[in-house]
Design a protein around this motif. Structure first.
Motif, PDB file in Angstrom:
ATOM      1  N   ILE A  16      38.729  36.380  30.718  1.00 18.68           N
ATOM      2  CA  ILE A  16      37.520  36.666  31.476  1.00 18.68           C
ATOM      3  C   ILE A  16      37.053  35.398  32.195  1.00 18.68           C
ATOM      4  CG2 ILE A  16      35.192  37.606  31.292  1.00 18.68           C
ATOM      5  CD1 ILE A  16      36.128  38.739  28.554  1.00 18.68           C
ATOM      6  N   PHE A  17      36.542  35.572  33.405  1.00 17.15           N
ATOM      7  CA  PHE A  17      36.097  34.508  34.296  1.00 17.15           C
ATOM      8  C   PHE A  17      37.259  33.702  34.865  1.00 17.15           C
ATOM      9  CE2 PHE A  17      32.532  34.800  31.125  1.00 17.15           C
ATOM     10  CZ  PHE A  17      31.772  35.633  31.905  1.00 17.15           C
ATOM     11  N   GLY A  44      40.681  24.421  31.560  1.00 19.17           N
ATOM     12  CA  GLY A  44      41.963  23.938  32.050  1.00 19.17           C
ATOM     13  C   GLY A  44      43.095  24.898  31.746  1.00 19.17           C
ATOM     14  N   ASP A  45      44.268  24.347  31.459  1.00 12.89           N
ATOM     15  CA  ASP A  45      45.425  25.162  31.140  1.00 12.89           C
ATOM     16  C   ASP A  45      45.312  25.731  29.728  1.00 12.89           C
ATOM     17  OD1 ASP A  45      46.331  24.540  33.600  1.00 12.89           O
ATOM     18  OD2 ASP A  45      47.988  23.255  32.959  1.00 12.89           O
ATOM     19  N   PHE A  46      45.987  26.846  29.485  1.00  8.37           N
ATOM     20  CA  PHE A  46      45.902  27.499  28.177  1.00  8.37           C
ATOM     21  C   PHE A  46      47.103  28.396  27.966  1.00  8.37           C
ATOM     22  CE2 PHE A  46      43.411  30.101  31.175  1.00  8.37           C
ATOM     23  CZ  PHE A  46      44.144  31.274  31.130  1.00  8.37           C
ATOM     24  N   SER A  50      44.761  30.713  39.892  1.00 14.48           N
ATOM     25  CA  SER A  50      43.451  31.081  39.368  1.00 14.48           C
ATOM     26  C   SER A  50      42.726  29.845  38.882  1.00 14.48           C
ATOM     27  CB  SER A  50      43.603  32.084  38.228  1.00 14.48           C
ATOM     28  OG  SER A  50      42.347  32.388  37.674  1.00 14.48           O
ATOM     29  N   GLN A  51      41.398  29.945  38.851  1.00 11.81           N
ATOM     30  CA  GLN A  51      40.574  28.905  38.272  1.00 11.81           C
ATOM     31  C   GLN A  51      39.399  29.578  37.580  1.00 11.81           C
ATOM     32  OE1 GLN A  51      38.644  26.435  41.227  1.00 11.81           O
ATOM     33  NE2 GLN A  51      38.881  28.029  42.781  1.00 11.81           N
ATOM     34  N   GLY A  52      38.600  28.795  36.918  1.00 13.65           N
ATOM     35  CA  GLY A  52      37.490  29.333  36.146  1.00 13.65           C
ATOM     36  C   GLY A  52      37.703  29.062  34.673  1.00 13.65           C
ATOM     37  N   ALA A  53      36.625  28.901  33.946  1.00 12.97           N
ATOM     38  CA  ALA A  53      36.707  28.636  32.514  1.00 12.97           C
ATOM     39  C   ALA A  53      36.980  29.950  31.786  1.00 12.97           C
ATOM     40  CB  ALA A  53      35.414  28.003  32.015  1.00 12.97           C
ATOM     41  N   ALA A  54      38.153  30.089  31.202  1.00 15.78           N
ATOM     42  CA  ALA A  54      38.589  31.361  30.633  1.00 15.78           C
ATOM     43  C   ALA A  54      37.956  31.609  29.271  1.00 15.78           C
ATOM     44  CB  ALA A  54      40.106  31.388  30.507  1.00 15.78           C
ATOM     45  N   VAL A  55      37.331  32.772  29.135  1.00 14.10           N
ATOM     46  CA  VAL A  55      36.891  33.304  27.849  1.00 14.10           C
ATOM     47  C   VAL A  55      37.825  34.471  27.545  1.00 14.10           C
ATOM     48  CG1 VAL A  55      35.051  34.555  26.668  1.00 14.10           C
ATOM     49  CG2 VAL A  55      34.494  32.620  28.135  1.00 14.10           C
ATOM     50  N   PHE A  56      38.344  34.560  26.323  1.00 11.70           N
ATOM     51  CA  PHE A  56      39.381  35.546  26.028  1.00 11.70           C
ATOM     52  C   PHE A  56      38.795  36.753  25.305  1.00 11.70           C
ATOM     53  CE2 PHE A  56      41.388  31.488  26.569  1.00 11.70           C
ATOM     54  CZ  PHE A  56      42.368  31.802  27.496  1.00 11.70           C
ATOM     55  N   GLY A  57      39.142  37.932  25.799  1.00  9.62           N
ATOM     56  CA  GLY A  57      38.622  39.172  25.250  1.00  9.62           C
ATOM     57  C   GLY A  57      39.729  40.082  24.760  1.00  9.62           C
ATOM     58  N   LEU A  58      39.466  40.804  23.675  1.00  2.32           N
ATOM     59  CA  LEU A  58      40.322  41.876  23.173  1.00  2.32           C
ATOM     60  C   LEU A  58      39.516  43.148  23.343  1.00  2.32           C
ATOM     61  CD1 LEU A  58      41.503  40.116  19.875  1.00  2.32           C
ATOM     62  CD2 LEU A  58      42.578  40.036  22.137  1.00  2.32           C
ATOM     63  N   GLN A  59      40.041  44.157  24.054  1.00  2.00           N
ATOM     64  CA  GLN A  59      39.176  45.212  24.532  1.00  2.00           C
ATOM     65  C   GLN A  59      39.827  46.587  24.552  1.00  2.00           C
ATOM     66  OE1 GLN A  59      39.626  43.252  28.580  1.00  2.00           O
ATOM     67  NE2 GLN A  59      38.984  45.304  29.163  1.00  2.00           N
ATOM     68  N   ALA A  60      38.953  47.592  24.562  1.00  2.00           N
ATOM     69  CA  ALA A  60      39.325  48.970  24.870  1.00  2.00           C
ATOM     70  C   ALA A  60      38.236  49.483  25.795  1.00  2.00           C
ATOM     71  CB  ALA A  60      39.407  49.819  23.608  1.00  2.00           C
ATOM     72  N   PRO A  89      38.267  22.548  25.340  1.00  2.00           N
ATOM     73  CA  PRO A  89      37.473  23.785  25.292  1.00  2.00           C
ATOM     74  C   PRO A  89      35.985  23.477  25.298  1.00  2.00           C
ATOM     75  CG  PRO A  89      38.347  23.281  23.120  1.00  2.00           C
ATOM     76  CD  PRO A  89      38.975  22.299  24.075  1.00  2.00           C
ATOM     77  N   ILE A  90      35.218  24.395  25.851  1.00  2.00           N
ATOM     78  CA  ILE A  90      33.764  24.279  25.875  1.00  2.00           C
ATOM     79  C   ILE A  90      33.222  25.311  24.903  1.00  2.00           C
ATOM     80  CG2 ILE A  90      31.700  24.476  27.301  1.00  2.00           C
ATOM     81  CD1 ILE A  90      33.534  23.805  29.715  1.00  2.00           C
ATOM     82  N   CYS A  91      32.549  24.863  23.838  1.00  2.00           N
ATOM     83  CA  CYS A  91      32.115  25.755  22.782  1.00  2.00           C
ATOM     84  C   CYS A  91      30.626  25.552  22.504  1.00  2.00           C
ATOM     85  CB  CYS A  91      32.896  25.502  21.489  1.00  2.00           C
ATOM     86  SG  CYS A  91      34.693  25.638  21.665  1.00  2.00           S
TER      87      CYS A  91
END
Length: 602
Positions: free
Chosen positions: A487-488, A461-463, A553-563, A591-593
């Motif tokens: 992500i997603f 959902g919202d975040f 946007s839609q989709g279940a968001a997974v959060f990434g920290l990246q280089a 959240p889905i964990c």
């Protein structure tokens, strides 16, 4: 001439094969073609072409080069102590393959993307580098086959976008049997089955995936696959719309004008997009103590607007790291207060709502209760009291946060991805430090340099996700991007050092909204929010949040920290890059964990 390495190594002229000599000359030709833009030294050729050093040393290399040069009519040039092969545009099949990938990445229509990717795949005529032997061959074959398979996955994604799900089932079943560990292929098969009205088979395919991963690797399916299963069980309407972003698809599949940035928790792509875009920079001069919430982000005042060209993915600002208490260096918190949360305006997503109807023989209760009270007139009078139905409280927002104050990356919050031994992830000095070493090379499913952590939990959902950052080592024109990704859910924001576009803060949000701005800040904060389906990417600058890009946007968001390298075509500058992240937090509902991760059970 037509030079071919995507199958048997050969040279055609006028459609007829050209003799190029024996096995060693053929290996020399293949190696020079693979490194067509480089000057290859004699010493390097000795290492790559001979398992044991030849008796003549450099002279043996010179002999093979001389023979191959005569066969090719002088196409090999000596430059200093090395050699290079001179090619005209379009003469090498691998070059044509990569050009078609870039073209497909820039195509707006899924049918056109599919056509270009099929044309690219038709350039293959067997196992790459067939008939060639040498120390370099095995690694190069693996890399080329990986590149081809990633392109096949992208073509299937385009076909799914075009509604060709029924025709894909047989092909995907065959691909999954040949590549059982490719979760993206399995997700595509599950989705194709579901869209073909084969829901039971789709769920069976997911169970087979879970069983195989558990038996082979002892792991659970990726968050994207688990969310796809949940979406099927609840008949999520988004799965039935071929043109819409889907659960389990990476942001690349819905990104028409820019190179996919990949992050992924396993999801970044092999198609390079050569494109430019305009960006509007809006600025909100809110005080540091009261950053805007998703409810107010849409009312950010416009302080500046500029047009900037972008090619990669992402955006940011300057900020002093927040104080950390040693007793609470790492936390996973479920919000239980009744005060206004960060996502005060975020309604629970409709797809999470389940209604259950129960049929019973018991008589239903009346809407009101009747109470009889005695009276002095020996008659009865009635008093009607309405029955109050308790209101269902809205889901409380959940916060997951990490101040990176430990000695290792917390596996209950994050999973880690590295594509090369020359990149690293570490927690040190109270920060998460991602390093890209000068010897880093592209690899993985999408032929990119990539080092990132991704959350175990996803937010359908919202975040509101935020993180502080500090550029510890930041060479210019290194062609590396660092930042925060949803992500997603198809959005990224961060900073890139591009040899083509310079040093910029950039952001991208599906379906094609992007922007960039040049800022001098070497530290600051990044933020991505989603409110009622609208995602917005921000960078902190000058005491307020500057909006860089926004879109639906839609989709279940997974959060990434990246280089990472932004695409498979920009050359890495081979200078060490380090970025430190701190004070990560994400707040959202439902959240889905996976088991053992995320916030406490509710």
């Amino acid at each position: 001439m037509d030079f071919r390495i995507l199958g048997s190594v050969e040279v055609l002229t006028g459609g007829q094969p050209l003799p190029v000599g024996g096995p060693k000359q053929r290996a020399l030709l293949a190696y020079l073609l693979l490194n067509e833009q480089d000057v290859v030294s004699a010493e390097r050729l000795i290492e790559e072409l001979w398992y044991d050093p030849p008796g003549g040393g450099v002279q043996a290399v010179q002999t093979q080069v001389s023979r191959l040069r005569r066969a090719l009519g002088g196409r090999i040039t000596t430059s200093g102590s090395g050699y290079t092969i001179d090619l005209e545009p379009g003469e090498l099949d691998l070059g044509r393959f990569r050009s078609l990938l870039a073209e497909a990445g820039a195509a707006l229509e899924p049918g056109e993307r599919s056509r270009l990717l099929r044309e690219a795949d038709a350039l293959w005529h067997g196992t790459p580098l067939q008939g060639v032997d040498g120390p370099f061959v095995a690694a190069e074959v693996r890399a080329l086959e990986e590149l081809r398979l990633a392109a096949v996955e992208e073509r299937i994604e385009a076909d799914l976008d075009a509604g060709r799900h029924a025709a894909l089932v047989a092909e995907l079943s065959s691909l999954v049997s040949r590549h059982p560990l490719r979760e993206r292929l399995r997700g595509q098969l599950i989705l194709a089955l579901y869209r073909s009205d084969r829901q039971a088979e789709a769920l069976s395919a997911f169970r087979d995936t879970r069983r195989m991963l558990d038996e082979e690797l002892g792991i659970e399916p990726s968050p994207a696959l688990r969310e796809l299963e949940l979406a099927i069980l609840r008949h999520d309407p988004s799965l039935a719309r071929p043109a819409a972003p889907r659960l389990g698809a990476t942001e690349e599949s819905t990104r028409p004008r820019r190179r996919r940035a990949g992050l992924a928790v396993g999801a970044v792509v092999a198609l390079g997009v050569i494109a430019a875009a305009t960006a509007a920079l809006t600025h909100n001069a809110d005080p540091e103590s009261a950053p805007p919430t998703p409810a107010t982000s849409s009312t950010v005042t416009q302080a500046a607007r500029r047009t900037t060209h972008v090619t990669s993915t992402h955006h940011p600002r300057r900020r002093i790291p927040r104080h950390r208490s040693p007793a609470t260096t790492r936390q996973v918190v479920r919000t239980t207060t009744t005060s206004a949360p960060v996502l005060a305006a975020a309604a629970p997503p409709q797809q999470q709502t389940t209604t259950t109807q129960t049929t019973s023989a018991v008589t239903t209760k009346p809407a009101a209760q009747t109470k009889t009270t005695p009276s002095h007139k020996s008659t009865a009078r009635t008093k009607t009291t309405p029955t109050r139905t308790p209101a269902t409280p809205p889901p409380k927002p959940v916060t997951i946060s990490d101040t990176f104050g430990g000695d290792f990356v917390d596996p209950t919050i994050w999973h880690q991805v590295t594509t090369d031994a020359n990149v690293s992830i570490a927690e040190q000095n109270g920060e998460l430090v991602l390093t890209v070493g000068p010897a880093a090379v592209r690899g993985g499913a999408y032929n990119q340099i990539d080092v990132h952590v991704g959350t175990q939990c996803s937010f359908p959902g919202d975040f509101d996700a935020r993180v502080d950052f500090n550029l510890l080592e930041w060479p210019q024109a290194d062609n590396i991007f660092v930042g925060l990704s949803a992500i997603f859910a198809g959005s990224v924001v961060g900073r890139e050092s591009s040899s083509q576009w310079g040093d910029n803060y950039v952001a991208w949000v599906v379906p094609g909204n992007n922007g960039s701005v040049a800022l001098p800040d070497t530290s600051g904060s990044l933020r991505i929010t989603r409110v009622k389906g609208t995602e917005t990417a921000y960078v902190r600058h000058g005491g307020g949040w500057s909006r860089v890009a926004a879109g639906r946007s839609q989709g279940a968001a997974v959060f990434g920290l990246q280089a990472m390298s932004p695409d498979a075509t920009s050359a890495f500058g081979q200078q060490e890059l380090k970025v430190a992240f701190d004070n990560f937090t994400v707040t959202g509902t439902n959240p889905i964990c996976p088991p053992g991760s995320g916030p406490p059970s509710r």
